[in-house]
Design a protein around this motif. Structure first.
Motif, short mmCIF file in Angstrom:
data_model
loop_
_atom_site.label_atom_id
_atom_site.label_comp_id
_atom_site.label_asym_id
_atom_site.label_seq_id
_atom_site.Cartn_x
_atom_site.Cartn_y
_atom_site.Cartn_z
N GLN A 44 52.00 19.84 -43.66
CA GLN A 44 51.03 20.40 -42.73
C GLN A 44 51.65 21.47 -41.84
O GLN A 44 52.85 21.77 -41.94
CB GLN A 44 50.42 19.28 -41.86
N THR A 45 50.85 22.03 -40.97
CA THR A 45 51.33 23.02 -40.00
C THR A 45 50.81 22.62 -38.62
O THR A 45 50.06 21.66 -38.48
CB THR A 45 50.83 24.44 -40.35
N GLY A 46 51.21 23.37 -37.62
CA GLY A 46 50.69 23.15 -36.28
C GLY A 46 51.05 21.79 -35.70
O GLY A 46 52.15 21.28 -35.89
N ALA A 47 50.07 21.19 -35.00
CA ALA A 47 50.32 19.93 -34.28
C ALA A 47 50.70 18.80 -35.22
O ALA A 47 51.50 17.93 -34.86
CB ALA A 47 49.07 19.55 -33.48
N LEU A 48 50.15 18.80 -36.43
CA LEU A 48 50.47 17.73 -37.37
C LEU A 48 51.94 17.79 -37.78
O LEU A 48 52.62 16.76 -37.83
CB LEU A 48 49.57 17.82 -38.61
N TYR A 49 52.44 18.98 -38.05
CA TYR A 49 53.86 19.10 -38.40
C TYR A 49 54.74 18.80 -37.19
O TYR A 49 55.78 18.15 -37.31
CB TYR A 49 54.16 20.51 -38.92
N GLN A 50 54.32 19.24 -36.02
CA GLN A 50 55.09 18.97 -34.82
C GLN A 50 55.20 17.48 -34.53
O GLN A 50 56.20 17.00 -34.00
CB GLN A 50 54.49 19.70 -33.61
N SER A 51 54.15 16.72 -34.89
CA SER A 51 54.21 15.28 -34.69
C SER A 51 55.30 14.65 -35.56
O SER A 51 55.90 13.64 -35.19
CB SER A 51 52.85 14.64 -35.00
N ILE A 87 46.58 25.02 -49.20
CA ILE A 87 45.96 26.18 -48.53
C ILE A 87 45.26 25.74 -47.25
O ILE A 87 45.35 26.40 -46.22
CB ILE A 87 44.97 26.89 -49.48
N ILE A 88 44.58 24.60 -47.30
CA ILE A 88 43.89 24.09 -46.12
C ILE A 88 44.90 23.81 -45.00
O ILE A 88 44.63 24.07 -43.83
CB ILE A 88 43.09 22.82 -46.46
N SER A 89 46.05 23.27 -45.37
CA SER A 89 47.04 22.90 -44.35
C SER A 89 47.54 24.11 -43.56
O SER A 89 48.05 23.96 -42.45
CB SER A 89 48.23 22.20 -45.01
N GLU A 90 47.37 25.31 -44.11
CA GLU A 90 47.79 26.52 -43.41
C GLU A 90 46.88 26.85 -42.22
O GLU A 90 47.27 27.57 -41.31
CB GLU A 90 47.80 27.72 -44.36
N ARG A 91 45.65 26.37 -42.26
CA ARG A 91 44.66 26.63 -41.19
C ARG A 91 44.52 28.13 -40.94
O ARG A 91 44.45 28.60 -39.79
CB ARG A 91 45.04 25.93 -39.89
#
Length: 629
Positions: free
Chosen positions: A151-158, A562-566
């Motif tokens: 994932q990217t964003g907050a999900l990856y940061q978690s 692709i969705i995970s890129e947001r």
């Protein structure tokens, strides 16, 4: 299911466009869609019921949402998962625990969390995953972290936040996931970890750095981070960072390691010196001499190897007086002295060393011949090629032949490729593999002709190594072999491919072939690589996602990526997946995402599905239209 009223309504609103009392309001359309859910949650097909349950969670009436409780007891795992997600979407307090329970009871936690991600927004999904991680066993936790790693964003940061978790097992699982998908973002994570008080966590930061250390685009950032960590207060962290710098050819790493040699015991010192020699680190004679004297004073026959290695390391200082000492040792009657000299002469860079090494090639003792052959390689002198070819022709000892081939590979001259070409049909596959590696080291365009011959080799290891070498040397030439090489690639082929090192056209050819392959194991590796190396492979993934030739499960995996890129620009591509592959699982995944993020401009697409037969796609279409309203 009676949908005639809704279809008629849509025809009035969308197709005819008549104004006045006959035109349904947005609220009326939403009410019509909600009314249809009464029958759909009783549908005979479990996948339709599950989709209806999720839609109820999103837009159902309070009465319908009260019925969701019934589906928590369904015989179908798919419906129970949908009910848990629907209750979370509906904002039911305490229902998070039920959804987590369903996730952890699923046969595949990874597949289950992917499915749940279709129904929830990022904040809801993050709450679910965080709660599930705390209750998961090691296998389930690995799946959850593998999902977050993609994932990217907050999900990856978690996921990166778990790298400092108080639970060692949780920390290790998160670490493995971050290393798997290591990229520029992961390097930022590693930088954040290097100041942690826990030395084990700082070492894990080095694992992340190591995973991207071969990327030329990140080289300066990697070196900067490693130089900072080579001054760490913990010796294990300090030494490992310094070793990584040495591997990258940075002198600063060698200086740190040389300073440690005198404090190590014999076994540790031997290992470290061997490492420094393997990567051609440059020594300071003044640092090494006292250690040599210490070893010689021990007068221990078991320490002769340590002495020989230290002499070899000291030789890298290119000191004239030390060369003279080696010359005397080479003519000594003591075989240990002669071996020490033979190992070391080539590293001095002294012109007189070649004459001595030439004599060593004709020695009766195989160890003297082997080290003499290796010594020639440090010079890379094209004038020695004739002598090396003669030695190769007359040598019967396999280990020495391999050493001679490696030595020829250190000579950047067209004539070196000609010396190697006469060995491409050698009966020993180890010899042919050594030829591939030597041609790769030479790296001249003329190596291509010999590599082309080796790509036809009957031994798969030789064939595959030749292809990889040609890929680095001449990507356009290698592209012509992609189809044939990937008909049945080695089981471990994924470990040898580095998409970051390939030119764009080569990446497109190689991964296009992988993602279109008829074998599931090959396609799966392709999707995993696209996830792990997304910054290099996203363009290929975006293109192949729309390719009619790829398997539906591959398309589904690429859609999730692709969705995970947001990325808002991907919505048009996802719309095309929904329109062109509506009967595939990938279309449902894309449709759920678009329905939750519905934008003006997609009405026609979703109205087409909304007015169709009872199916998950029809339900998603109806949810999308209400969300747009």
């Amino acid at each position: 299911m009676k949908w005639s009223r809704i279809v008629a309504l849509m025809l009035v609103v969308v197709v005819v466009g008549v104004a006045g009392p006959a035109v349904a309001s947005e609220d009326e359309r939403a009410d019509e869609i909600r009314e249809s859910l009464h029958d759909l949650i009783e549908h005979s097909e479990p996948d339709v019921r599950a989709a209806a349950v999720v839609v109820v969670g999103h837009i159902g009436t309070s009465e319908q949402q009260e019925r969701l409780e019934e589906f928590k007891h369904s015989d179908h795992a798919q419906e129970r998962l949908a009910a848990g997600a629907a209750l979370v979407v509906a904002g039911e307090s305490g229902e998070l625990d039920f959804l987590v329970e369903q996730l952890l009871e699923a046969s595949s936690t990874y597949a289950a969390i992917q499915t749940v991600s279709n129904y929830l927004d990022d904040d809801q999904l993050l709450r679910v995953v965080d709660s599930a991680v705390d209750e998961a066993d090691s296998g389930q936790r690995r799946d959850l972290f593998r999902f977050l790693a993609g994932q990217t964003g907050a999900l990856y940061q978690s996921l990166s936040a778990r790298l400092t978790d108080g639970d060692t097992e949780v920390r290790q699982a998160a670490h493995e996931a971050v290393v798997y998908t290591a990229g520029e973002t992961a390097l930022d994570v590693a930088d954040g970890l290097r100041g942690n008080q826990n030395a084990e966590i700082r070492e894990q930061a080095l694992d992340i750095v190591d995973a991207v250390s071969g990327r030329s685009d990140l080289r300066s950032s990697v070196i900067e981070l490693l130089e900072q960590m080579s001054g760490d207060s913990e010796q294990t962290v300090q030494q490992r960072a310094a070793r990584m710098l040495v591997k990258l050819g940075e002198h600063s790493g060698g200086e740190v390691l040389m300073g440690m040699l005198s404090d190590l015991d014999s076994e540790e010192r031997v290992e470290l010196v061997e490492f420094l020699l393997e990567y051609d680190a440059q020594a300071n004679l003044d640092q090494i001499k006292p250690i040599i004297q210490q070893v010689e004073m021990a007068d221990d026959a078991d320490r002769q190897r340590e002495r020989q290695l230290l002499y070899e390391l000291a030789a890298t200082d290119s000191d004239d007086a030390f060369f003279a000492e080696l010359r005397e040792l080479f003519t000594s009657n003591d075989i240990d002295d002669r071996i020490a000299a033979a190992r070391s002469l080539g590293r001095t860079g002294h012109g007189g060393a070649l004459e001595l090494l030439s004599r060593g090639l004709g020695e009766g003792r195989s160890d003297i011949r082997r080290y003499s052959a290796r010594g020639f390689g440090h010079f890379g002198d094209s004038e020695t090629l004739g002598e090396l070819r003669t030695a190769l022709t007359g040598e019967s000892d396999k280990e020495i032949r391999l050493e001679l081939i490696n030595t020829v590979g250190q000579i950047q001259d067209v004539r070196a490729t000609q010396v190697l070409r006469f060995l491409v049909r050698d009966r020993d596959p180890d010899v042919r593999l050594a030829v591939v590696e030597a041609l790769d080291d030479i790296g001249l365009p003329e190596s291509g002709a010999a590599l082309e011959m080796l790509i036809q080799d009957r031994d798969m290891d030789v064939k595959w190594a030749a292809f990889l070498s040609l890929l680095r040397l001449d990507a356009d030439q290698a592209r012509g072999h992609v189809t044939s090489l990937f008909r049945n690639p080695p089981n471990t082929f994924g470990h040898s491919l580095d998409p970051h090192a390939m030119p764009r056209r080569a990446r497109e050819a190689v991964y296009g072939e992988i993602l279109s392959h008829n074998a599931s194991r090959v396609r799966t590796t392709g999707v995993e690589h696209a996830t792990a190396h997304r910054d290099a492979l996203l363009p290929v993934a975006r293109e192949k996602m729309l390719d009619s030739d790829i398997h539906e499960e591959t398309r589904r995996g690429l859609v999730y990526l692709i969705i995970s890129e947001r990325d808002a620009e991907d919505t048009v591509r996802l719309e095309q997946v929904v329109a062109d592959y509506s009967d595939e699982p990938a279309a449902e995944v894309a449709a759920w995402y678009l329905a939750r993020n519905m934008e003006a401009g997609f009405e026609e697409l979703f109205e087409r599905f909304a007015s169709g037969d009872d199916s998950p796609m029809a339900l998603i279409g109806r949810l999308a239209l209400v969300n747009l309203d």
